[in-house]
Design a protein around this motif. Structure first.
Motif, mmCIF file in Angstrom:
data_model
loop_
_atom_site.group_PDB
_atom_site.id
_atom_site.type_symbol
_atom_site.label_atom_id
_atom_site.label_comp_id
_atom_site.label_asym_id
_atom_site.label_seq_id
_atom_site.Cartn_x
_atom_site.Cartn_y
_atom_site.Cartn_z
ATOM 1 N N PRO A 8 40.232 33.421 46.906
ATOM 2 C CA PRO A 8 39.510 33.251 48.169
ATOM 3 C C PRO A 8 39.444 34.526 49.005
ATOM 4 N N ASN A 9 38.407 34.619 49.804
ATOM 5 C CA ASN A 9 38.263 35.735 50.734
ATOM 6 C C ASN A 9 39.477 35.818 51.660
ATOM 7 N N GLY A 10 39.894 37.039 51.931
ATOM 8 C CA GLY A 10 40.970 37.255 52.885
ATOM 9 C C GLY A 10 42.331 36.782 52.423
ATOM 10 N N THR A 11 42.578 36.823 51.114
ATOM 11 C CA THR A 11 43.882 36.412 50.591
ATOM 12 C C THR A 11 44.455 37.494 49.685
ATOM 13 N N PHE A 12 45.759 37.399 49.467
ATOM 14 C CA PHE A 12 46.503 38.327 48.630
ATOM 15 C C PHE A 12 47.099 37.507 47.491
ATOM 16 N N THR A 13 46.615 37.735 46.265
ATOM 17 C CA THR A 13 47.072 36.980 45.104
ATOM 18 C C THR A 13 47.729 37.913 44.101
ATOM 19 N N ALA A 14 48.919 37.534 43.636
ATOM 20 C CA ALA A 14 49.581 38.256 42.553
ATOM 21 C C ALA A 14 49.329 37.512 41.257
ATOM 22 N N VAL A 15 49.109 38.251 40.189
ATOM 23 C CA VAL A 15 48.927 37.671 38.857
ATOM 24 C C VAL A 15 50.094 38.127 37.997
ATOM 25 N N MET A 16 50.809 37.142 37.413
ATOM 26 C CA MET A 16 52.024 37.454 36.674
ATOM 27 C C MET A 16 52.056 36.682 35.358
ATOM 28 N N GLY A 17 52.945 37.107 34.477
ATOM 29 C CA GLY A 17 53.156 36.424 33.219
ATOM 30 C C GLY A 17 53.965 37.298 32.286
ATOM 31 N N PRO A 18 54.480 36.715 31.209
ATOM 32 C CA PRO A 18 55.234 37.504 30.232
ATOM 33 C C PRO A 18 54.358 38.589 29.626
ATOM 34 N N SER A 19 54.988 39.534 28.964
ATOM 35 C CA SER A 19 54.249 40.576 28.268
ATOM 36 C C SER A 19 53.292 39.949 27.267
ATOM 37 N N GLY A 20 52.039 40.403 27.281
ATOM 38 C CA GLY A 20 51.043 39.857 26.369
ATOM 39 C C GLY A 20 50.398 38.572 26.841
ATOM 40 N N SER A 21 50.628 38.212 28.096
ATOM 41 C CA SER A 21 50.088 36.947 28.621
ATOM 42 C C SER A 21 48.610 37.031 28.965
ATOM 43 N N GLY A 22 48.085 38.254 29.117
ATOM 44 C CA GLY A 22 46.673 38.422 29.438
ATOM 45 C C GLY A 22 46.401 38.821 30.864
ATOM 46 N N LYS A 23 47.451 39.115 31.629
ATOM 47 C CA LYS A 23 47.247 39.385 33.057
ATOM 48 C C LYS A 23 46.438 40.661 33.309
ATOM 49 N N SER A 24 46.709 41.721 32.572
ATOM 50 C CA SER A 24 45.946 42.957 32.763
ATOM 51 C C SER A 24 44.511 42.798 32.264
ATOM 52 N N THR A 25 44.346 42.038 31.189
ATOM 53 C CA THR A 25 42.994 41.778 30.682
ATOM 54 C C THR A 25 42.192 40.983 31.700
ATOM 55 N N LEU A 26 42.845 40.007 32.339
ATOM 56 C CA LEU A 26 42.169 39.228 33.374
ATOM 57 C C LEU A 26 41.694 40.136 34.502
ATOM 58 N N LEU A 27 42.552 41.043 34.950
ATOM 59 C CA LEU A 27 42.166 41.955 36.029
ATOM 60 C C LEU A 27 41.001 42.835 35.597
ATOM 61 N N GLN A 28 41.056 43.383 34.395
ATOM 62 C CA GLN A 28 40.002 44.288 33.940
ATOM 63 C C GLN A 28 38.661 43.579 33.804
ATOM 64 N N ARG A 72 40.592 41.930 54.069
ATOM 65 C CA ARG A 72 40.199 42.212 52.696
ATOM 66 C C ARG A 72 40.840 41.202 51.741
ATOM 67 N N THR A 73 40.382 41.230 50.501
ATOM 68 C CA THR A 73 40.943 40.391 49.449
ATOM 69 C C THR A 73 41.611 41.297 48.431
ATOM 70 N N VAL A 74 42.850 40.991 48.087
ATOM 71 C CA VAL A 74 43.591 41.806 47.133
ATOM 72 C C VAL A 74 44.050 40.926 45.972
ATOM 73 N N VAL A 75 43.786 41.393 44.752
ATOM 74 C CA VAL A 75 44.294 40.760 43.531
ATOM 75 C C VAL A 75 45.179 41.791 42.839
ATOM 76 N N MET A 76 46.459 41.460 42.686
ATOM 77 C CA MET A 76 47.435 42.430 42.184
ATOM 78 C C MET A 76 48.136 41.912 40.930
ATOM 79 N N VAL A 77 48.092 42.688 39.864
ATOM 80 C CA VAL A 77 48.890 42.411 38.676
ATOM 81 C C VAL A 77 50.238 43.104 38.841
ATOM 82 N N THR A 78 51.305 42.358 38.614
ATOM 83 C CA THR A 78 52.641 42.939 38.721
ATOM 84 C C THR A 78 53.600 42.193 37.800
ATOM 85 N N HIS A 79 54.681 42.867 37.428
ATOM 86 C CA HIS A 79 55.751 42.210 36.670
ATOM 87 C C HIS A 79 56.971 41.990 37.553
ATOM 88 N N ASP A 80 56.898 42.429 38.811
ATOM 89 C CA ASP A 80 58.044 42.475 39.713
ATOM 90 C C ASP A 80 58.036 41.284 40.676
#
Length: 246
Positions: free
Chosen positions: A29-49, A191-199
């Protein structure tokens, strides 16, 4: 609340054998901060790209600000991305030969847009870099370089900012400063932020966390805490290990 980004039935395979995404549908959604997480190989970086238009999905659709970017050809997608999308990467992606100010206005120049230097300096001033305009990246700390990257992402006034492990190369104090800055980008600038992180600590700064496992959605956590995120990740990791063992 409308979505700044929406992905529908997103699939991504490599070499027709490796499935990175298997039918992911999600809205940011507009104006939100979402983190995308998952185990290694889960697809999180692919989703962002794929969501950012840096890579094309094998199937499914991506909408940014209501526009379907997956329907555009490569030239139009590149143009749209330069105008509507901001990026922050783990390794900053600053050009060493350019000054802080030149790095920040580079996306505007690449998009053929007018450079508003007053706006650029205003953003850098808000980020505590008003006295570093003419310095080159080599003279800055890691935290300061990432602030330049944040300024570069903000100055184009994008519909969404994608951050890929933005604190991965930073010490704890600098990481906390950058994460607080990203929260401010959302809650003060809208702004809207979508962040991939493992932390888990980094994810706790977000409004919600989207979990992936084996290329599929595996749940969502709103108002996350670091402990709750770590516990959820541990369960996902256990499930993935059981699947491998089976």
């Amino acid at each position: 609340m409308s979505d700044a980004v929406r992905v529908e039935s997103l699939h991504k395979t490599y070499d027709d054998t490796v499935t990175a995404l298997a039918g992911v549908t999600a809205g940011f959604p507009n104006g939100t901060f979402t983190a995308v997480m998952g185990p290694s190989g889960s697809g999180k970086s692919t989703l962002l790209q794929c969501a950012a238009g840096l890579d094309r999905p094998t199937g499914g659709r991506v909408f940014i600000g209501g526009t379907e970017v997956t329907a555009a050809n490569d030239t139009k997608m590149t143009k749209f991305r330069r105008q509507r999308v901001g990026f922050i990467f783990q390794d900053y992606n600053l050009l060493p030969s350019l000054t802080v100010e030149q790095n920040v206005v580079l996306p505007l120049r690449l998009a053929g847009r007018k450079v508003d230097r007053r706006r650029c300096r205003e953003v850098l001033g808000h980020l505590g870099l008003g006295d570093r305009l003419n310095d080159r990246p080599e003279k800055l700390s890691g935290g300061q370089r990432q602030r330049v990257a944040v300024a570069r992402a903000l100055v184009t006034e994008p519909a969404v900012i994608f951050a890929d492990e933005p604190t991965g190369a930073l010490d704890l104090r600098s990481a906390q400063d950058v994460l607080a800055l990203l929260r401010a980008v959302v809650h003060q600038y809208g702004r809207t932020v979508v962040m991939v992180t493992h932390d888990p600590m980094a994810a706790a700064y977000a409004d919600s966390v989207l979990f992936l496992a084996d290329g599929r959605l595996a749940g969502e956590l709103r108002n996350p805490t670091a402990d709750a995120v770590a516990e959820r990740l541990a369960h996902l990791g256990d499930a993935a290990r059981v699947g491998v063992a089976a």
